[in-house]
Each structure stands twice: as C-alpha cells, then as structure tokens.
Design a protein around this motif. Structure first.
Motif, PDB file in Angstrom:
ATOM      1  N   PHE A  58       0.831  -1.198   0.000  1.00  0.00           N
ATOM      2  CA  PHE A  58       0.000   0.000   0.000  1.00  0.00           C
ATOM      3  C   PHE A  58       0.871   1.255   0.000  1.00  0.00           C
ATOM      4  O   PHE A  58       0.651   2.178  -0.789  1.00  0.00           O
ATOM      5  CB  PHE A  58      -0.955   0.073   1.198  1.00  0.00           C
ATOM      6  N   GLY A  59       1.871   1.298   0.879  1.00  0.00           N
ATOM      7  CA  GLY A  59       2.703   2.499   0.988  1.00  0.00           C
ATOM      8  C   GLY A  59       3.421   2.827  -0.309  1.00  0.00           C
ATOM      9  O   GLY A  59       3.437   3.990  -0.749  1.00  0.00           O
ATOM     10  N   SER A  60       4.002   1.822  -0.954  1.00  0.00           N
ATOM     11  CA  SER A  60       4.725   2.083  -2.200  1.00  0.00           C
ATOM     12  C   SER A  60       3.787   2.454  -3.336  1.00  0.00           C
ATOM     13  O   SER A  60       4.152   3.216  -4.235  1.00  0.00           O
ATOM     14  CB  SER A  60       5.589   0.871  -2.577  1.00  0.00           C
ATOM     15  N   SER A  61       2.555   1.934  -3.323  1.00  0.00           N
ATOM     16  CA  SER A  61       1.587   2.323  -4.353  1.00  0.00           C
ATOM     17  C   SER A  61       1.126   3.760  -4.135  1.00  0.00           C
ATOM     18  O   SER A  61       0.979   4.526  -5.090  1.00  0.00           O
ATOM     19  CB  SER A  61       0.390   1.372  -4.354  1.00  0.00           C
ATOM     20  N   ALA A  62       0.904   4.134  -2.879  1.00  0.00           N
ATOM     21  CA  ALA A  62       0.470   5.503  -2.583  1.00  0.00           C
ATOM     22  C   ALA A  62       1.536   6.523  -2.953  1.00  0.00           C
ATOM     23  O   ALA A  62       1.218   7.659  -3.326  1.00  0.00           O
ATOM     24  CB  ALA A  62       0.105   5.623  -1.104  1.00  0.00           C
ATOM     25  N   ARG A  63       2.800   6.130  -2.875  1.00  0.00           N
ATOM     26  CA  ARG A  63       3.875   7.060  -3.226  1.00  0.00           C
ATOM     27  C   ARG A  63       3.824   7.486  -4.682  1.00  0.00           C
ATOM     28  O   ARG A  63       4.382   8.524  -5.052  1.00  0.00           O
ATOM     29  CB  ARG A  63       5.249   6.431  -2.921  1.00  0.00           C
ATOM     30  N   MET A  64       3.167   6.691  -5.529  1.00  0.00           N
ATOM     31  CA  MET A  64       3.033   7.075  -6.936  1.00  0.00           C
ATOM     32  C   MET A  64       2.334   8.427  -7.060  1.00  0.00           C
ATOM     33  O   MET A  64       2.660   9.234  -7.933  1.00  0.00           O
ATOM     34  CB  MET A  64       2.245   5.997  -7.679  1.00  0.00           C
ATOM     35  N   TYR A  65       1.379   8.689  -6.156  1.00  0.00           N
ATOM     36  CA  TYR A  65       0.696   9.984  -6.167  1.00  0.00           C
ATOM     37  C   TYR A  65       1.673  11.103  -5.822  1.00  0.00           C
ATOM     38  O   TYR A  65       1.638  12.189  -6.420  1.00  0.00           O
ATOM     39  CB  TYR A  65      -0.472   9.976  -5.179  1.00  0.00           C
ATOM     40  N   TYR A  66       2.526  10.860  -4.853  1.00  0.00           N
ATOM     41  CA  TYR A  66       3.531  11.860  -4.473  1.00  0.00           C
ATOM     42  C   TYR A  66       4.461  12.138  -5.656  1.00  0.00           C
ATOM     43  O   TYR A  66       4.722  13.309  -5.999  1.00  0.00           O
ATOM     44  CB  TYR A  66       4.333  11.367  -3.273  1.00  0.00           C
ATOM     45  N   GLU A  67       4.948  11.090  -6.291  1.00  0.00           N
ATOM     46  CA  GLU A  67       5.877  11.272  -7.405  1.00  0.00           C
ATOM     47  C   GLU A  67       5.213  12.009  -8.560  1.00  0.00           C
ATOM     48  O   GLU A  67       5.818  12.890  -9.178  1.00  0.00           O
ATOM     49  CB  GLU A  67       6.409   9.907  -7.884  1.00  0.00           C
ATOM     50  N   ASN A  68       3.956  11.673  -8.853  1.00  0.00           N
ATOM     51  CA  ASN A  68       3.271  12.329  -9.961  1.00  0.00           C
ATOM     52  C   ASN A  68       2.965  13.790  -9.674  1.00  0.00           C
ATOM     53  O   ASN A  68       2.853  14.596 -10.606  1.00  0.00           O
ATOM     54  CB  ASN A  68       1.981  11.582 -10.305  1.00  0.00           C
ATOM     55  N   SER A  69       2.838  14.157  -8.416  1.00  0.00           N
ATOM     56  CA  SER A  69       2.539  15.553  -8.092  1.00  0.00           C
ATOM     57  C   SER A  69       3.795  16.391  -7.850  1.00  0.00           C
ATOM     58  O   SER A  69       3.712  17.612  -7.778  1.00  0.00           O
ATOM     59  CB  SER A  69       1.628  15.636  -6.858  1.00  0.00           C
ATOM     60  N   HIS A  70       4.965  15.735  -7.745  1.00  0.00           N
ATOM     61  CA  HIS A  70       6.194  16.475  -7.441  1.00  0.00           C
ATOM     62  C   HIS A  70       7.246  16.425  -8.543  1.00  0.00           C
ATOM     63  O   HIS A  70       8.142  17.279  -8.563  1.00  0.00           O
ATOM     64  CB  HIS A  70       6.825  15.941  -6.146  1.00  0.00           C
ATOM     65  N   SER A  71       7.177  15.451  -9.456  1.00  0.00           N
ATOM     66  CA  SER A  71       8.281  15.326 -10.404  1.00  0.00           C
ATOM     67  C   SER A  71       7.839  14.991 -11.823  1.00  0.00           C
ATOM     68  O   SER A  71       8.665  14.594 -12.654  1.00  0.00           O
ATOM     69  CB  SER A  71       9.259  14.236  -9.917  1.00  0.00           C
ATOM     70  N   LEU A  72       6.570  15.163 -12.131  1.00  0.00           N
ATOM     71  CA  LEU A  72       6.067  14.757 -13.444  1.00  0.00           C
ATOM     72  C   LEU A  72       6.204  15.895 -14.453  1.00  0.00           C
ATOM     73  O   LEU A  72       5.693  16.991 -14.224  1.00  0.00           O
ATOM     74  CB  LEU A  72       4.595  14.335 -13.323  1.00  0.00           C
ATOM     75  N   PRO A  73       6.891  15.684 -15.583  1.00  0.00           N
ATOM     76  CA  PRO A  73       7.000  16.740 -16.591  1.00  0.00           C
ATOM     77  C   PRO A  73       5.670  16.940 -17.315  1.00  0.00           C
ATOM     78  O   PRO A  73       4.828  16.036 -17.359  1.00  0.00           O
ATOM     79  CB  PRO A  73       8.072  16.202 -17.545  1.00  0.00           C
ATOM     80  N   PRO A  74       5.462  18.120 -17.915  1.00  0.00           N
ATOM     81  CA  PRO A  74       4.200  18.374 -18.618  1.00  0.00           C
ATOM     82  C   PRO A  74       4.117  17.590 -19.920  1.00  0.00           C
ATOM     83  O   PRO A  74       5.127  17.196 -20.508  1.00  0.00           O
ATOM     84  CB  PRO A  74       4.246  19.883 -18.888  1.00  0.00           C
ATOM     85  N   LEU A  75       2.889  17.368 -20.364  1.00  0.00           N
ATOM     86  CA  LEU A  75       2.623  16.723 -21.648  1.00  0.00           C
ATOM     87  C   LEU A  75       2.235  17.764 -22.683  1.00  0.00           C
ATOM     88  O   LEU A  75       1.558  18.755 -22.362  1.00  0.00           O
ATOM     89  CB  LEU A  75       1.486  15.712 -21.521  1.00  0.00           C
ATOM     90  N   ASP A  76       2.621  17.536 -23.929  1.00  0.00           N
ATOM     91  CA  ASP A  76       2.179  18.378 -25.032  1.00  0.00           C
ATOM     92  C   ASP A  76       1.208  17.570 -25.890  1.00  0.00           C
ATOM     93  O   ASP A  76       0.766  16.486 -25.497  1.00  0.00           O
ATOM     94  CB  ASP A  76       3.400  18.846 -25.832  1.00  0.00           C
ATOM     95  N   TYR A  77       0.902  18.084 -27.079  1.00  0.00           N
ATOM     96  CA  TYR A  77      -0.044  17.417 -27.966  1.00  0.00           C
ATOM     97  C   TYR A  77       0.429  16.008 -28.308  1.00  0.00           C
ATOM     98  O   TYR A  77       1.605  15.785 -28.612  1.00  0.00           O
ATOM     99  CB  TYR A  77      -0.228  18.229 -29.243  1.00  0.00           C
ATOM    100  N   ILE A  78      -0.474  15.055 -28.257  1.00  0.00           N
ATOM    101  CA  ILE A  78      -0.168  13.661 -28.573  1.00  0.00           C
ATOM    102  C   ILE A  78      -0.655  13.364 -29.990  1.00  0.00           C
ATOM    103  O   ILE A  78      -1.851  13.452 -30.280  1.00  0.00           O
ATOM    104  CB  ILE A  78      -0.814  12.718 -27.535  1.00  0.00           C
ATOM    105  N   GLU A  79       0.277  13.013 -30.859  1.00  0.00           N
ATOM    106  CA  GLU A  79      -0.036  12.793 -32.265  1.00  0.00           C
ATOM    107  C   GLU A  79      -0.506  11.376 -32.566  1.00  0.00           C
ATOM    108  O   GLU A  79      -1.124  11.133 -33.605  1.00  0.00           O
ATOM    109  CB  GLU A  79       1.191  13.118 -33.114  1.00  0.00           C
ATOM    110  N   VAL A  80      -0.212  10.444 -31.687  1.00  0.00           N
ATOM    111  CA  VAL A  80      -0.606   9.054 -31.915  1.00  0.00           C
ATOM    112  C   VAL A  80      -2.132   8.948 -31.962  1.00  0.00           C
ATOM    113  O   VAL A  80      -2.820   9.544 -31.123  1.00  0.00           O
ATOM    114  CB  VAL A  80      -0.048   8.160 -30.788  1.00  0.00           C
ATOM    115  N   PRO A  81      -2.699   8.228 -32.916  1.00  0.00           N
ATOM    116  CA  PRO A  81      -4.164   8.049 -32.948  1.00  0.00           C
ATOM    117  C   PRO A  81      -4.686   7.544 -31.606  1.00  0.00           C
ATOM    118  O   PRO A  81      -4.138   6.602 -31.022  1.00  0.00           O
ATOM    119  CB  PRO A  81      -4.367   7.019 -34.055  1.00  0.00           C
ATOM    120  N   THR A  82      -5.756   8.184 -31.144  1.00  0.00           N
ATOM    121  CA  THR A  82      -6.256   7.933 -29.789  1.00  0.00           C
ATOM    122  C   THR A  82      -7.734   7.596 -29.810  1.00  0.00           C
ATOM    123  O   THR A  82      -8.542   8.314 -30.400  1.00  0.00           O
ATOM    124  CB  THR A  82      -6.035   9.171 -28.895  1.00  0.00           C
ATOM    125  N   GLY A  83      -8.069   6.493 -29.158  1.00  0.00           N
ATOM    126  CA  GLY A  83      -9.463   6.145 -28.944  1.00  0.00           C
ATOM    127  C   GLY A  83      -9.822   6.383 -27.488  1.00  0.00           C
ATOM    128  O   GLY A  83      -9.047   6.053 -26.593  1.00  0.00           O
TER     129      GLY A  83
END
Length: 386
Positions: free
Chosen positions: A301-326
């Motif tokens: 549980f603890g290591s899974s919850a840390r994913m939220y911390y990592e995503n809110s503290h070290s995640l770079p921004p995304l730009d437009y995604i060109e790959v076809p998306t459904g």
C-alpha cells in the motif's frame, strides 16, 4: 535480468498473521443513522471482514490467478511482474494494458480472454491480441522502488523497454485507465514511433482547466468541467491530497490493519463504480477482497500511494499527442473530460460514450470495453510490422 516464469505463493505465515489480525480488529464507532457520507460504512465493512475471515479462500484465488501466464524481469533496477497471454488468432496485435490505483493488474482479469481469444466469445479471430498486463512498480508483485522519481513518465519508459527490448515487439498498442491512462499518454508522447495507437477510458484530472484563472478563454463545456472538478476534489479528493503529500504517514496504519486497508480501498470501488451505491451490484466479495489481498500480502500500500507523491512532485508536462487515440467514456466514471479539450490535446480518432459502467471499466463492463478496443485497433492490423 532475464525473463523468468512467475507463480504466486503466499506463505502460510503471512496468511496466519492476517487471520490473527482480522479476528482481533478493533472497530471504531459510527454516528447513529450515518451512511457512507462519512466514509466506509461500519456495518458493511464488519460484514465484509466477517466474510473475509470465515469464508474467503485465498488459496483458491491464488490457484485461479496462477492460471494466467505470469513472468518477472528487471527493468531499471526494479522487478516487474507481468501477465503475457498470447492471442489465438492468425496475427495477434500486441497490446499492453496498464492499471491504476486502488486496483491492480486484476483490473484486466476478465478482459484478457475476450481480447486474446475473441472467437470463443462470438467475435472474429482476426481481432485477437497478445495481451501484456504489468503490475506498476510498487504495486502487488512488482518490486518496490528504492528511490524517488518513479512517476508516470518513468514507468512509460520502462514499458517501452519491456515491450521492445524484453519481449521483442517492434510496434504495439497500448491502453489504460486511471494511472494507466497517464502512463499510456506519456508512452505515446515520448515514443510515437512504437505505437499504432492508444486507447483510454479516462484522461484523469485536467489540471490546466481546474486551475485556469481566465474563465473567458474556456468553452461552456470546459467551464462546467472546472466547476464539477472543483466540487469533486473538495468532496472526494481527500485520499489524493494525503497520498500526494504524506503517503508514508498513512502507510503505517494501513500496513498494520487489514480492516483499515479494506476500508480505504473499498470505499473507492463504491464511489467510482456504476453500482448505484450497492457494491454487490458490480462486484462479488471475492473480487473485492482479492484486490485488497494483493496489497496486503505484498505489503505494497505504501509504495503504491507514493506514486501519487511522485506524480505531483516530479512529473513533466505533456504536449499534444499525435498518436491516434481512442477514448471510451463510461457514464459513472470520475470527471468525464470535455470533448473539445480532448481533441485539442490528443489526436482523437474514436470517441465512444458507453451506456453504462464506471471507473473500473474492465471489471464492470468487460464486454463493452473489449469490443471498443477491438474496433479501435482493427484499421491498424493491415500493418504487419509487429
């Protein structure tokens, strides 16, 4: 580390300890006539824990899970557990499915046979897939990261290595929801040359809309999304705030109490599913408890919850995604995205509004989701370079 076969076998010591704890659960009180508005309802959780300790059979579930072809390899110093089921059609398309929280790779248990062997379920064998379902780092039977920075971006890089370097596919398909949606989008943004297309069941919380200070630039649909998102975060986002800021503090309690862990996880299954407030309408007790068990027996549980911390503290921004998306949207899911925003930020080539279902799509409505995935990827099968 080479790819190795993997089988689940939880020790008797862990199961005996779990039984001891379940039989000695110390219950809190609850306000008279209170329901789920304060959190997981007491009588429901007492009933579930009673079933867990008196009737639930982990060994039977373990045997069922071990019927899947499971493997383990090491990527970037982290052990990665994954299911790899080969398709039974003439030219299966490789497809990696990524789960989220608080579920696990079991999110896709029901959908795997529908995708690998469509002919056995009334479909076309030419729609078959090789299905790969990894456990996210820090979740279940994958290894727990020992350093910071393992966020959606980093996991997408790991998945690219898994599919190409370890499994040998030149090009593949990808799909996911929740954290899996984020990982899949980063995979598409960073490695468009590897992907035929991506299929999503959500786009997460769109932060640039929820935090926008200039409402005049937003469309009517986007303004409504901003209002709904603000209300949802205020009323439902407490878990997210804790896991994004103090996951370690929370982990002490939920690593120690199986009833506490179940209360934390099950409340989300009820709130985010199309079950009309009745969990039994969408899930069996075995399904729910097995999801909790994956976290309990691996102490992740603890290591899974840390994913939220990592995503809110070290995640770079995304730009437009060109790959076809459904994109397949299920009506009871969290914060359905505005189509206008989606088409500005992703190359949306298929947009499906489902008649029913919620956040845990592959568990709730596996047939609907499998059909949409098959139809989205059908045009790409003319290219045989995989």
């Amino acid at each position: 580390m080479a790819i190795e076969r993997f089988q689940i076998h939880v020790s008797d010591e862990i199961l005996d300890d779990l039984s001891y704890r379940l039989h000695r659960t110390r219950w809190p009180d609850q306000l008279e006539h209170a329901g789920w508005e304060y959190g997981t309802e007491l009588s429901y959780l007492e009933s579930l824990v009673t079933y867990w300790k008196d009737h639930y059979d982990w060994r039977a579930q373990e045997s069922k899970l071990n019927r899947l072809s499971q493997f383990c390899c090491q990527i970037d110093g982290i052990d990665v557990h994954f299911v790899h089921e080969h398709g039974k059609g003439p030219n299966p398309l490789p497809l990696i499915l990524t789960h989220g929280w608080p579920d696990s790779y079991l999110r896709y248990q029901k959908i795997i046979p529908l995708l690998t062997d469509p002919a056995s379920y009334g479909g076309n064998p030419e729609d078959s897939f090789d299905v790969i379902v990894p456990s996210l780092p820090g979740f279940g039977f994958s290894g727990r990261p020992r350093h910071s920075g393992i966020n959606n971006f980093h996991v997408s890089e790991m998945w690219a290595k898994l599919m190409t370097e370890d499994l040998g596919y030149q090009k593949f398909a990808a799909a996911g929801g929740d954290i899996g949606s984020g990982v899949t989008r980063y995979l598409a943004f960073n490695h468009p040359e590897l992907l035929f297309g991506i299929h999503l069941t959500d786009i997460g919380i769109i932060r640039n809309l929820t935090t926008s200070s200039d409402d005049a630039k937003l469309t009517e649909e986007e303004l409504q999304y901003k209002k709904s998102a603000s209300e949802w975060i205020a009323q439902e986002g407490g878990y997210m705030s804790l896991q994004s800021t103090r996951p370690q503090t929370l982990a002490y309690g939920l690593a120690d109490s199986p009833a506490g862990l179940a209360g934390w996880i099950i409340e989300k299954f009820r709130a985010w599913s199309d079950c009309k407030g009745n969990l039994q309408q969408s899930y069996s007790e075995e399904e729910l408890i097995t999801h909790v068990m994956i976290y309990w027996v691996t102490n992740t549980f603890g290591s899974s919850a840390r994913m939220y911390y990592e995503n809110s503290h070290s995640l770079p921004p995304l730009d437009y995604i060109e790959v076809p998306t459904g994109i397949a949207l299920f009506p009871a899911d969290i914060l359905l995205p505005p189509k206008e925003w989606a088409v500005r930020n992703l190359n949306v080539t298929r947009w499906t509004q489902m008649p029913r279902g919620g956040h845990f799509t592959a568990m709730e409505e596996p047939e609907l989701l499998a059909q949409d995935i098959r139809e989205f990827y059908r045009p790409f099968r003319e290219k045989k370079n995989y």
